[in-house]
Design a protein around this motif. Structure first.
Motif, PDB file in Angstrom:
ATOM      1  N   THR A   1      -1.751  14.534 -13.973  1.00  0.00           N
ATOM      2  CA  THR A   1      -2.358  13.521 -13.104  1.00  0.00           C
ATOM      3  C   THR A   1      -3.870  13.518 -13.279  1.00  0.00           C
ATOM      4  N   ALA A   2      -4.445  14.748 -13.353  1.00  0.00           N
ATOM      5  CA  ALA A   2      -5.893  14.845 -13.526  1.00  0.00           C
ATOM      6  C   ALA A   2      -6.324  14.227 -14.844  1.00  0.00           C
ATOM      7  N   ILE A   3      -5.444  14.247 -15.843  1.00  0.00           N
ATOM      8  CA  ILE A   3      -5.807  13.657 -17.137  1.00  0.00           C
ATOM      9  C   ILE A   3      -5.581  12.153 -17.117  1.00  0.00           C
ATOM     10  N   PHE A   4      -4.336  11.735 -16.828  1.00  0.00           N
ATOM     11  CA  PHE A   4      -3.982  10.349 -17.116  1.00  0.00           C
ATOM     12  C   PHE A   4      -4.397   9.379 -16.013  1.00  0.00           C
TER      13      PHE A   4
ATOM     14  N   GLY B   1      -7.817  10.274  -9.823  1.00  0.00           N
ATOM     15  CA  GLY B   1      -7.012  11.453 -10.107  1.00  0.00           C
ATOM     16  C   GLY B   1      -6.295  11.951  -8.886  1.00  0.00           C
ATOM     17  N   PRO B   2      -5.841  13.205  -8.906  1.00  0.00           N
ATOM     18  CA  PRO B   2      -5.068  13.722  -7.776  1.00  0.00           C
ATOM     19  C   PRO B   2      -5.900  13.709  -6.498  1.00  0.00           C
ATOM     20  N   ASN B   3      -5.260  13.349  -5.403  1.00  0.00           N
ATOM     21  CA  ASN B   3      -5.968  13.210  -4.128  1.00  0.00           C
ATOM     22  C   ASN B   3      -5.197  13.915  -3.019  1.00  0.00           C
ATOM     23  N   THR B   4      -5.915  14.557  -2.121  1.00  0.00           N
ATOM     24  CA  THR B   4      -5.291  15.371  -1.071  1.00  0.00           C
ATOM     25  C   THR B   4      -4.287  14.588  -0.246  1.00  0.00           C
ATOM     26  N   ALA B   5      -4.763  13.520   0.411  1.00  0.00           N
ATOM     27  CA  ALA B   5      -3.905  12.797   1.353  1.00  0.00           C
ATOM     28  C   ALA B   5      -2.713  12.195   0.625  1.00  0.00           C
ATOM     29  N   VAL B   6      -2.959  11.642  -0.566  1.00  0.00           N
ATOM     30  CA  VAL B   6      -1.871  11.026  -1.319  1.00  0.00           C
ATOM     31  C   VAL B   6      -0.841  12.080  -1.705  1.00  0.00           C
TER      32      VAL B   6
ATOM     33  N   LEU C   1       0.478   2.765 -11.729  1.00  0.00           N
ATOM     34  CA  LEU C   1       1.642   2.184 -12.401  1.00  0.00           C
ATOM     35  C   LEU C   1       1.914   2.916 -13.709  1.00  0.00           C
ATOM     36  N   MET C   2       0.857   3.327 -14.406  1.00  0.00           N
ATOM     37  CA  MET C   2       1.033   4.021 -15.678  1.00  0.00           C
ATOM     38  C   MET C   2       1.366   5.497 -15.462  1.00  0.00           C
ATOM     39  N   ALA C   3       1.010   6.032 -14.284  1.00  0.00           N
ATOM     40  CA  ALA C   3       1.192   7.465 -14.024  1.00  0.00           C
ATOM     41  C   ALA C   3       2.607   7.956 -14.355  1.00  0.00           C
TER      42      ALA C   3
END
Lengths: 528, 284
Positions: free
Chosen positions: A57-60, A76-81, A305-307
């Motif tokens: 996640t941090a990359i893409f 990138g990665p997020n706490t709440a999400v 969407l790409m994740a």
């Protein structure tokens, strides 16, 4: 319209940012990459996924969000999400199992689709309604949740699912000698203390320092006791694949689960966008970057969407990393694009060392992030205004006691309510002059606020009235009708009624409505 | 009254509201026409059938995950393993072969084991496999990998009597041959019968496990015991020609294999694991 959409989906190119300073961008990218690795691992843990998914996640997600974005905001990665993903998928499959991962990919895909729909509807501007008090409430609540969930790792509890946070605290104190793993606690506590001390001196790298200290502490413990006897949880090998191609699952069975997750997907999409938009708003105020909010909405949508096609989960803009980025004078999306590549290189190099990273150290950084999210000075400022304070406390209460999703919905509703209430309350100044009563109105005159004015007018029915609407910029149909109705009831022979308006347009509109009524106008440019 | 209100709002309210949205409450109804296998079925589906399904519920998806960890450990269990072995290298036929360390033993746990002097649940038993046989690190109790393997073990234990050892459990205990194991004659037998698959230096070949070296099980593993290894070799090796070696030959080969260099026991060599991992990474 079609041209506008096309302009939105074109990726970023260096020519879009004329003042590009390559050196500061690259340095910011390196720092961003170092910071995102522990966060990716922790947030994957929060989302219930194996740690490598956080790295992906941090990359893409970072890469796509920056590639299609216009600002130096780092996605990138997020706490709440991540927390919300964990809550949303947990009822359907065991955490970390392949089925769970498939559902997370499906959920991320749905989040991306919803965000793209919001982009198509040009919905980005509506996030400006989320009041700052509600946002403070949400971040404080999330910080609280983070601190509580970090307790599991720090004390070496197996992830306990309690209804309320105080159950967990009660268990912890009631049965400490059986539950608490002293080795985990040592590593976790040292990490937190190191982070708190480092925060005083070098705020920016506090997390990095904390996790390094935690790692070294783990190594020292491991040189005296074996991991087996300590039962110290370690990160383990990260099977990193540079191109982790995957795809969201499709099929009727998944459709049913997908439908059941739809409310969660909606909330995650909204919360992700709301955070990104708040960051974008800040960046637009503080810097000269050529930011287009709509394009940022598209970038977030397409990134999510790409994740699922790259083994990643949904993310959003990150407050803390964007702040660091800004302090390094990064001004363009190049930072995010380069940072994604650096994360990949770093993780391939650091892989074998990270294997022995103790999980309590990661939980410790999680607690530090949580503590950092509770901003006392911001909360103190809220005490100055009752309305904002009420929104803040209600949001916080709902998040802590009724869950994050409920809290977020409440925050959204309360922000809109607060806005409506403040917009519909009128400031009425009644001044008694020689022969008349002057009523000065401040605010918007519309169906929700007209009642206040009607009451005042009713009281002064037998007097001469000058209605000063010169600072009223919005006047709707029902308001003019209510004034007309009031005029009809007045004693017209002995009193007069004059209206002062702010513009010719409003006056024309007013005159058309008042045709046949005994009303006089004071010219809008007339100085009184 | 107040008590009732509090309970209504704080205990029941979030639940009843959640239940409306949560799939669990109505998924079984919807899935009835779609799938023929529900958890109520008494006959257990063979794992091969489960593998072909496009959709599995929580329990069966976990069983399949466990099966994949056992058969493709380097891919699905990589987080906690430290060598290139698979579970199914010792638990033959994915833990379904009699006297090939079968995994249908869920009914025997919890039980006391001399290895750690504690009463072990199936979870701890699995976690220790990761530490010793897989030369990895100990997963936490609630690691998804541990739960998946536990689910697979209970799945395999379907039909066994709880509390009794299933037929063909573990490996046979070889009778006393009257002679000590002789590694020198073990080497001769190894070169003749084992080296073709396991390599002359025990490094293994594609799809065949290494027997020693830094990619094999460590000194704390059950296989590192000569008698355990000999029983396994006698009952299962060479693959396809099992029970062709004599008891003494099996003992000799086991002694030869277990005197070779391999990763240390993590209980005794503490920080060594870190250096092993790093040097292994740079040697790769």
């Amino acid at each position: 319209m079609a041209l506008n959409l096309l302009a939105d989906i074109s990726p970023w190119r260096p020519s879009h940012s004329p003042g590009l300073n390559i050196r500061s961008e690259l340095f910011a990218a390196l720092i961003g990459a170092i910071l995102v690795i522990p966060q990716g691992i922790t947030f994957a843990y929060l989302a219930g996924l194996p740690p490598e998914y956080g790295i992906y996640t941090a990359i893409f997600v970072t890469l796509f969000a920056s590639l299609f974005g216009t600002s130096s905001m780092l996605g990138g990665p997020n706490t709440a999400v991540a927390i919300l993903i964990g809550i949303a998928v947990a009822p359907f499959a065991g955490r970390g199992s392949p089925l769970y991962i498939e559902y997370v990919l499906l959920l991320s895909f749905m989040v991306g689709l919803i965000q793209l729909t919001i982009w198509l509807l040009r919905g980005g501007r509506f996030f400006m309604y989320l009041s700052p008090a509600a946002i403070t409430g949400i971040t404080t609540g999330v910080g609280f949740i983070l601190i509580l969930s970090s307790l599991d790792g720090i004390f070496g509890l197996s992830s306990s699912d309690t209804h309320f946070f105080y159950h967990k605290l009660y268990f912890l104190f009631d049965d400490a000698e059986n539950l608490v793993n002293p080795f985990s606690f040592t590593v976790g506590a040292i990490t937190v203390v190191a982070g708190m001390i480092a925060r005083h001196y070098i705020t920016r790298y506090a997390i990095l320092i904390a996790i390094t200290v935690g790692y070294l502490c783990g190594l020292i413990l491991m040189s005296f006791h074996s991991q087996v006897e300590m039962e110290l949880e370690l990160l383990g090998h990260l099977p990193i694949n540079p191109l982790p191609v995957s795809h969201p699952p499709m099929g009727t069975d998944y459709l049913i689960t997908g439908l059941a997750m739809l409310p969660d997907a909606l909330i995650i999409a909204l919360i992700g966008l709301a955070q990104s938009m708040v960051i974008v708003k800040q960046l637009r105020n503080d810097t000269d970057q050529p930011i287009q909010p709509d394009k940022e909405v598209f970038a977030q949508g397409i990134a999510n969407l790409m994740a699922p096609f790259f083994s990643s989960f949904a993310g959003s803009g990150s407050f803390n990393r964007t702040q660091v980025n800004q302090s390094m004078h990064a001004e363009t999306p190049l930072t995010g694009i380069v940072s994604a590549g650096i994360v990949l290189v770093l993780i391939l190099l650091l892989g074998p060392v990270l294997t022995y990273l103790p999980m309590p150290a990661i939980s410790g950084t999680l607690m530090l992030v949580g503590i950092g999210m509770i901003k006392t000075d911001e909360i103190k400022r809220l005490f100055n205004w009752r309305g904002e304070l009420a929104v803040f406390t209600t949001t916080l209460f709902c998040i802590v006691f009724l869950g994050l999703q409920t809290g977020l919905v409440v925050a959204l509703i309360l922000s809109v309510l607060l806005f409506v209430i403040s917009a519909s309350s009128l400031e009425l100044i009644v001044e008694r002059e020689a022969v008349s009563v002057k009523i000065r109105v401040e605010g918007h005159l519309f169906y929700a606020s007209i009642d206040q004015l009607s009451q005042i007018l009713k009281k002064h029915r037998r007097e001469n009235v000058i209605l000063d609407l010169s600072v009223v910029t919005y006047l709707d149909l029902s308001a003019t009708e209510a004034i007309a109705k009031e005029l009809a009831k007045r004693n017209n022979e002995s009193t007069f009624f004059a209206v002062k308006l702010s513009s010719e347009r409003l006056q024309n509109q007013f005159e058309a409505r008042m045709a046949g009524q005994p009303v006089q106008f004071i010219q809008y440019n007339h100085t009184y | 009254m107040i008590d009732w209100l509090i309970r209504l709002f704080f205990d029941n309210y979030p639940y009843s509201l959640k239940k409306l949205f949560k799939l669990r409450s109505w998924l079984p109804l919807l899935l009835l026409p779609l799938s023929t296998a529900g958890p109520v079925q008494s006959e257990q589906l063979p794992i091969e059938n489960l593998l072909q399904r496009s959709y599995l519920d929580d329990y069966y998806s976990n069983v399949v995950y466990g099966y994949r960890i056992v058969t493709e450990t380097e891919k699905y269990g990589a987080r906690y393993t430290g060598n290139s072995l698979r579970c199914s290298n010792c638990h033959l036929n994915a833990g379904r072969k009699e006297y090939g360390l079968p995994l249908n033993v869920a009914g025997m746990y919890p039980k006391w084991r001399s290895k750690n002097g504690r009463r072990n649940g199936i979870g701890l038993r699995i976690r220790e496999c990761f530490v010793y046989s897989m030369n990895g690190i100990m997963p936490p109790e609630d690691a998804p990998e541990v739960m998946a393997v536990a689910a697979y073990i209970s799945y395999l234990s379907h039909g066994e009597t709880i509390g009794e050892a299933p037929a063909g459990r573990g490996v046979p205990t070889l009778p006393d041959t009257g002679y000590d194991p002789n590694p020198a004659s073990g080497k001769a037998i190894y070169d003749q019968k084992c080296a073709a698959c396991h390599g002359p230096n025990g490094q293994g070949i594609a799809h065949m496990p290494p027997l020693w070296g830094m990619n094999a099980y460590n000194e704390g593993a059950g296989m590192a015991g000569v008698h355990r290894a000999a029983g396994f070799i006698w009952a299962n090796m060479p693959l396809g020609q099992e029970r062709t070696l004599s008891h003494q030959q099996a003992l000799d080969v086991a002694a030869y294999i277990n005197m070779q260099i391999r990763p240390g026991d993590p209980r005794e060599y503490k920080l060594l694991k870190l250096f092993e991992t790093i040097s292994w990474f740079f040697d790769r």
